[in-house]
Design a protein around this motif. Structure first.
Motif, PDB file in Angstrom:
ATOM      1  N   PHE A 131      36.355 112.460  14.639  1.00 47.76           N
ATOM      2  CA  PHE A 131      36.821 112.068  13.306  1.00 47.76           C
ATOM      3  C   PHE A 131      35.704 112.089  12.267  1.00 47.76           C
ATOM      4  N   ALA A 132      34.663 112.870  12.513  1.00 51.24           N
ATOM      5  CA  ALA A 132      33.571 113.018  11.544  1.00 51.24           C
ATOM      6  C   ALA A 132      33.025 111.664  11.108  1.00 51.24           C
ATOM      7  N   GLN A 133      32.773 110.792  12.081  1.00 48.18           N
ATOM      8  CA  GLN A 133      32.233 109.443  11.865  1.00 48.18           C
ATOM      9  C   GLN A 133      33.170 108.547  11.055  1.00 48.18           C
TER      10      GLN A 133
ATOM     11  N   ALA B 113      33.512 121.549   7.424  1.00 50.31           N
ATOM     12  CA  ALA B 113      34.820 121.963   7.945  1.00 50.31           C
ATOM     13  C   ALA B 113      35.471 120.817   8.719  1.00 50.31           C
ATOM     14  N   LYS B 114      34.630 120.100   9.441  1.00 47.24           N
ATOM     15  CA  LYS B 114      35.147 118.966  10.210  1.00 47.24           C
ATOM     16  C   LYS B 114      35.661 117.872   9.284  1.00 47.24           C
ATOM     17  N   ILE B 115      34.890 117.590   8.243  1.00 48.08           N
ATOM     18  CA  ILE B 115      35.297 116.554   7.288  1.00 48.08           C
ATOM     19  C   ILE B 115      36.589 116.952   6.595  1.00 48.08           C
ATOM     20  N   SER B 116      36.698 118.243   6.244  1.00 46.51           N
ATOM     21  CA  SER B 116      37.904 118.737   5.581  1.00 46.51           C
ATOM     22  C   SER B 116      39.120 118.599   6.491  1.00 46.51           C
ATOM     23  N   LYS B 117      38.911 118.879   7.795  1.00 47.98           N
ATOM     24  CA  LYS B 117      40.005 118.765   8.758  1.00 47.98           C
ATOM     25  C   LYS B 117      40.464 117.311   8.896  1.00 47.98           C
ATOM     26  N   VAL B 118      39.498 116.380   8.927  1.00 46.03           N
ATOM     27  CA  VAL B 118      39.836 114.961   9.055  1.00 46.03           C
ATOM     28  C   VAL B 118      40.560 114.477   7.803  1.00 46.03           C
ATOM     29  N   LYS B 119      40.106 114.939   6.614  1.00 44.58           N
ATOM     30  CA  LYS B 119      40.784 114.551   5.372  1.00 44.58           C
ATOM     31  C   LYS B 119      42.234 115.029   5.372  1.00 44.58           C
ATOM     32  N   SER B 120      42.438 116.249   5.852  1.00 45.15           N
ATOM     33  CA  SER B 120      43.801 116.785   5.918  1.00 45.15           C
ATOM     34  C   SER B 120      44.647 115.961   6.899  1.00 45.15           C
ATOM     35  N   PHE B 121      44.015 115.559   7.997  1.00 43.86           N
ATOM     36  CA  PHE B 121      44.709 114.739   8.993  1.00 43.86           C
ATOM     37  C   PHE B 121      45.149 113.410   8.383  1.00 43.86           C
ATOM     38  N   PHE B 122      44.230 112.780   7.652  1.00 41.76           N
ATOM     39  CA  PHE B 122      44.560 111.497   7.030  1.00 41.76           C
ATOM     40  C   PHE B 122      45.615 111.668   5.946  1.00 41.76           C
ATOM     41  N   HIS B 123      45.545 112.794   5.215  1.00 37.57           N
ATOM     42  CA  HIS B 123      46.534 113.042   4.164  1.00 37.57           C
ATOM     43  C   HIS B 123      47.923 113.217   4.780  1.00 37.57           C
ATOM     44  N   GLU B 124      47.963 113.958   5.884  1.00 41.71           N
ATOM     45  CA  GLU B 124      49.246 114.146   6.565  1.00 41.71           C
ATOM     46  C   GLU B 124      49.796 112.805   7.043  1.00 41.71           C
ATOM     47  N   TRP B 125      48.923 111.964   7.566  1.00 43.88           N
ATOM     48  CA  TRP B 125      49.339 110.628   8.025  1.00 43.88           C
ATOM     49  C   TRP B 125      49.860 109.785   6.864  1.00 43.88           C
ATOM     50  N   ASP B 126      49.106 109.769   5.760  1.00 38.43           N
ATOM     51  CA  ASP B 126      49.472 108.917   4.624  1.00 38.43           C
ATOM     52  C   ASP B 126      50.782 109.352   3.989  1.00 38.43           C
ATOM     53  N   CYS B 127      51.055 110.646   4.030  1.00 35.28           N
ATOM     54  CA  CYS B 127      52.283 111.156   3.395  1.00 35.28           C
ATOM     55  C   CYS B 127      53.443 111.293   4.379  1.00 35.28           C
ATOM     56  N   GLY B 128      53.128 111.156   5.662  1.00 37.13           N
ATOM     57  CA  GLY B 128      54.137 111.424   6.675  1.00 37.13           C
ATOM     58  C   GLY B 128      55.112 110.274   6.872  1.00 37.13           C
ATOM     59  N   ASN B 129      56.312 110.625   7.335  1.00 40.01           N
ATOM     60  CA  ASN B 129      57.307 109.610   7.678  1.00 40.01           C
ATOM     61  C   ASN B 129      57.102 109.171   9.139  1.00 40.01           C
ATOM     62  N   THR B 130      58.040 108.380   9.632  1.00 41.52           N
ATOM     63  CA  THR B 130      57.913 107.861  10.997  1.00 41.52           C
ATOM     64  C   THR B 130      57.836 108.979  12.025  1.00 41.52           C
TER      65      THR B 130
ATOM     66  N   SER C  78      42.617 110.226  24.815  1.00 42.56           N
ATOM     67  CA  SER C  78      42.602 109.152  25.816  1.00 42.56           C
ATOM     68  C   SER C  78      41.384 109.286  26.726  1.00 42.56           C
ATOM     69  N   GLY C  79      40.679 108.172  26.909  1.00 36.89           N
ATOM     70  CA  GLY C  79      39.505 108.162  27.775  1.00 36.89           C
ATOM     71  C   GLY C  79      38.210 108.538  27.100  1.00 36.89           C
ATOM     72  N   LYS C  80      38.250 108.869  25.830  1.00 29.44           N
ATOM     73  CA  LYS C  80      37.029 109.250  25.124  1.00 29.44           C
ATOM     74  C   LYS C  80      36.172 108.028  24.814  1.00 29.44           C
ATOM     75  N   THR C  81      34.873 108.251  24.695  1.00 27.18           N
ATOM     76  CA  THR C  81      33.946 107.181  24.342  1.00 27.18           C
ATOM     77  C   THR C  81      33.887 107.026  22.830  1.00 27.18           C
ATOM     78  N   LEU C  82      33.215 105.966  22.403  1.00 23.02           N
ATOM     79  CA  LEU C  82      33.048 105.729  20.970  1.00 23.02           C
ATOM     80  C   LEU C  82      32.365 106.913  20.307  1.00 23.02           C
ATOM     81  N   VAL C  83      31.326 107.442  20.934  1.00 27.07           N
ATOM     82  CA  VAL C  83      30.595 108.587  20.354  1.00 27.07           C
ATOM     83  C   VAL C  83      31.524 109.780  20.205  1.00 27.07           C
ATOM     84  N   GLU C  84      32.327 110.043  21.227  1.00 23.95           N
ATOM     85  CA  GLU C  84      33.241 111.186  21.177  1.00 23.95           C
ATOM     86  C   GLU C  84      34.318 110.994  20.119  1.00 23.95           C
TER      87      GLU C  84
END
Length: 410
Positions: A51-53, A8-25, A40-46
């Motif tokens: 973003f599902a690694q 589910a997490k991977i699917s959510k990240v894919k949708s996020f990237f798809h929205e970004w790739d197709c989105g305008n400014t 903001s303020g999150k660590t690398l692990v977080e």
């Protein structure tokens, strides 16, 4: 995390990237704003967990978009702040290296030199570069290899806000530490910055240059002229920093050039005075106390005194340059009280240290003025009339004879 939750997490990240790739400014700016609020303020692990690694894929997308649009300023502030979330994450070398390999550092340096880009966006770029520089020697070296010193120095000298001046200075300061391979480049870059017109920038550069000079085995001759010019600053903090550096340079091989330059400043020519008057605003020319050439004269006298008080060898080298003649001239300058005071204090040191000089100065001043000078050197200008001032201005003290009178301490 269960397999179902992971999918589910991977699917959510894919949708996020798809929205970004197709989105305008507009869409992308909205997404960046949401990312800044949530991450903001999150660590690398977080970030990797969010973003599902695959957080690096989002960093790469932001970097690519920024490279394509930064010249137009499109959402640049948001882009830089979003990149900052990654670069500021704890254990962040991974993101630093990825951003560097993607050409991000070159983009940041180019942003600094673009006149159409807003100052607040340049401030963000400087902060990101500072993160890189503070991350270690290899990153400092990469910035220098990309001619970063020049870009940062130009940004400091042209910055229109104090925030950008301070951040650019902090970046130069960072590059000056733990960067032996490019120490000489940093040193010369700082010298080149001395003629900048901002007093605050001058003060900051002098502070860092002082630190860097202490690490150098020698002083470059190009430092002398711009440093002496700093003595003409109307800001006392700039003068003080310049004098402090001059005192250190008194022990380097540029000493002869430095000392002769200081002595020359004690007796500005009529042409130099007229040139400064022409450069000043009309109402300022009436206030001769504010002329940089006279301010410089006073600061040079102060520097001479401090150098002489710290070293008998420097005292004697200064005396060989017709110093007493020049100090008497500066004392006669009734157009600038501070120059008279500083020259008088410097002269008092030499008169007290060399008996032969005392005799010549006494002869030049006359008994009445000399007595006032010996009793209250910092107030002797108050007892001086026009005739006495003219005598000092036209004095012909033979310093070689005066040197025959050895130090009173001897």
């Amino acid at each position: 995390m269960s397999a179902h939750e992971e999918r589910a997490k991977i699917s959510k990240v894919k949708s996020f990237f798809h929205e970004w790739d197709c989105g305008n400014t507009t869409v992308r700016c909205r997404m960046l704003n949401a990312f800044l609020v949530q991450s903001s303020g999150k660590t690398l692990v977080e970030l990797e967990l969010e973003f599902a690694q695959a957080a690096s894929l989002f960093l790469g997308r932001i970097s690519t978009w920024m490279k394509l649009t930064y010249m137009f300023g499109t959402c640049l502030g948001l882009q830089l702040k979003a990149v900052g979330v990654f670069l500021s994450a704890s254990s962040h070398d991974q993101y630093l290296i990825e951003f560097l390999q993607d050409g991000g550092v070159l983009t940041l340096l180019d942003i600094l030199g673009q006149t159409q880009i807003k100052e607040e966006d340049k401030a963000e770029a400087l902060r990101l570069l500072l993160i890189f520089s503070n991350a270690g020697r290899r990153f400092k070296e990469f910035i220098c290899e990309c001619h970063g010193m020049r870009a940062i120095a130009e940004c400091l000298s042209t910055a229109r806000t104090e925030e950008n001046q301070e951040t650019a200075w902090a970046l130069l300061e960072s590059l000056s530490h733990g960067n032996p391979k490019y120490q000489n480049q940093v040193y010369k870059g700082l010298i080149a910055l001395l003629p900048c017109t901002s007093p605050r920038a001058q003060q900051l550069v002098l502070q860092t240059l002082h630190t860097v000079q202490s690490k150098m085995k020698s002083a470059h001759p190009s430092i002398v002229e711009p440093l002496l010019n700093m003595l003409g600053s109307l800001r006392l903090e700039v003068q003080d920093e310049a004098i402090s550096l001059i005192l250190d340079l008194g022990q380097h091989e540029v000493r002869p050039m430095l000392l002769s330059g200081l002595v020359a400043l004690l007796k500005p020519t009529k042409e130099e005075v007229q040139q400064h008057q022409l450069l000043e605003e009309p109402e300022m020319t009436k206030m001769t106390e504010s002329l940089p050439v006279f301010v410089q004269q006073a600061a040079a006298a102060k520097a001479v005194r401090l150098l002489a008080q710290g070293s008998q060898q420097l005292s004697e080298e200064l005396l060989s340059l017709r110093l007493i003649h020049h100090l008497l001239y500066a004392m006669g300058n009734r157009e600038h009280t501070e120059a008279q005071i500083q020259a008088s204090l410097a002269l008092k040191h030499f008169v007290s240290s060399y008996s032969g000089i005392a005799e010549h100065v006494h002869r030049c001043m006359g008994s009445v003025l000399f007595e006032a000078f010996m009793n209250t050197a910092d107030k002797v200008h108050m007892y001086m009339d026009e005739v006495q001032a003219e005598i000092l201005l036209s004095n012909k003290v033979n310093i070689l004879e005066a040197l025959d009178g050895k130090s009173a301490a001897d």
